[in-house]
Design an enzyme around this catalytic site. Structure first.
Site: not given
Length: 280
Positions: A60-63, A91, A214, A219, A231
């Site tokens: 993913g973009k963050e992790a 993660k 979110d 998720n 998440d």
């Protein structure tokens, strides 16, 4: 000489970790860096254990999420009845150079960092600020998982945190991750059991005063007949965050609209009202 309840005299193996392995990081963690007690029986706590990378589950973009097997080598005899192996999801929040944090200020309202230099760096979006933010998101998710797990909300058990890496319960079979709710093949009333579980997850967050922030079918994992929310670093305090009610409404809308498109109609206003009643 006396020892704490956490102290175990380690038995080490003649086996050394190779290139895709490391010694278990469990012994190096402090009590605050471990999940809620009592620890599940499947957790491997032996200092002789080795972590083996089995591959990447999700990028993913963050992790990124990796699969790790934590196992005690065959030449080590466990005498305390503890588990000898388990599979974990690792993660890892990305470094300042490679991360692309898109979670906006709407999630961070009501949160503060004690270090004013760190706060200014995050506001500027500097390299240091991005590194601090990665660590804060990791801690936010680890703590949120622990709080929700203790309250009985269906989330993965958080095993431990080390820096920007969270090790948690792997939701799946063998090395195969459970499918997302978005991949469900049922429709109409056949989806009712899944909706009821998602409904209870929303209410569980709300009873604690939070919105997921979110939540969507992407998720929520379906493991057998069980739905599990993942998440959660952006978990939002509905009362203290001025965006809290709007984010809770968005969670409810995302869920109700997805089920409606699949032929199971549930009233989003009623769902939101139930959650708000739990919060307030």
């Amino acid at each position: 000489m006396t020892f704490s309840d956490d102290f175990v005299i380690p038995t080490f193996s003649a086996v050394d970790p190779d290139g895709d392995q490391r010694w278990s990081t469990w012994p190096a963690t402090t009590p605050t860096e471990r999940g809620p007690r009592p620890f599940p029986s499947w957790i491997v706590t032996s200092a002789a254990a080795i972590d083996t990378e089995l591959g990447i589950v999700k990028s993913g973009k963050e992790a990124d999420v990796f699969l790790i097997e934590r196992a005690v080598p065959a030449d080590v005899v466990l005498t305390d009845g503890s588990a000898g192996s388990c599979v974990l999801a690792a993660k890892r929040y990305r470094s300042a150079e490679t991360s692309d944090f898109h979670r906006g200020a709407q999630y961070r309202e009501g949160r503060r960092t004690r270090n004013t230099r760190d706060g200014r760096a995050m506001a500027r979006g500097s390299s240091h600020g991005r590194a601090v933010q990665a660590g804060l998101w990791a801690w936010a998710e680890f703590e949120a998982l622990g709080r929700m797990f203790e309250r009985g909300v269906a989330v993965p058990y958080p095993v431990q945190i080390s820096g920007t890496e969270i090790l948690m319960e792997f939701i799946g079979e063998g090395a195969t991750a459970a499918p997302r709710l978005a991949q469900a093949t049922e429709d109409g009333e056949a989806l009712a059991p899944l909706f009821e579980q998602v409904h209870e997850i929303l209410l569980g967050f709300a009873r604690a005063g939070y919105a997921h922030g979110d939540l969507s079918p992407y998720n929520l994992l379906v493991h057998g007949e069980r739905v599990v929310a993942i998440d959660v670093p952006q978990l939002v305090d509905v009362v203290s965050n001025p965006n809290g009610v709007a984010l809770l409404e968005r969670d409810c809308t995302n869920i109700a609209e997805w089920f409606a498109r699949r032929g199971l109609v549930r009233d989003v206003e009623e769902l939101l009202a139930e959650c708000l009643a739990e919060v307030f």
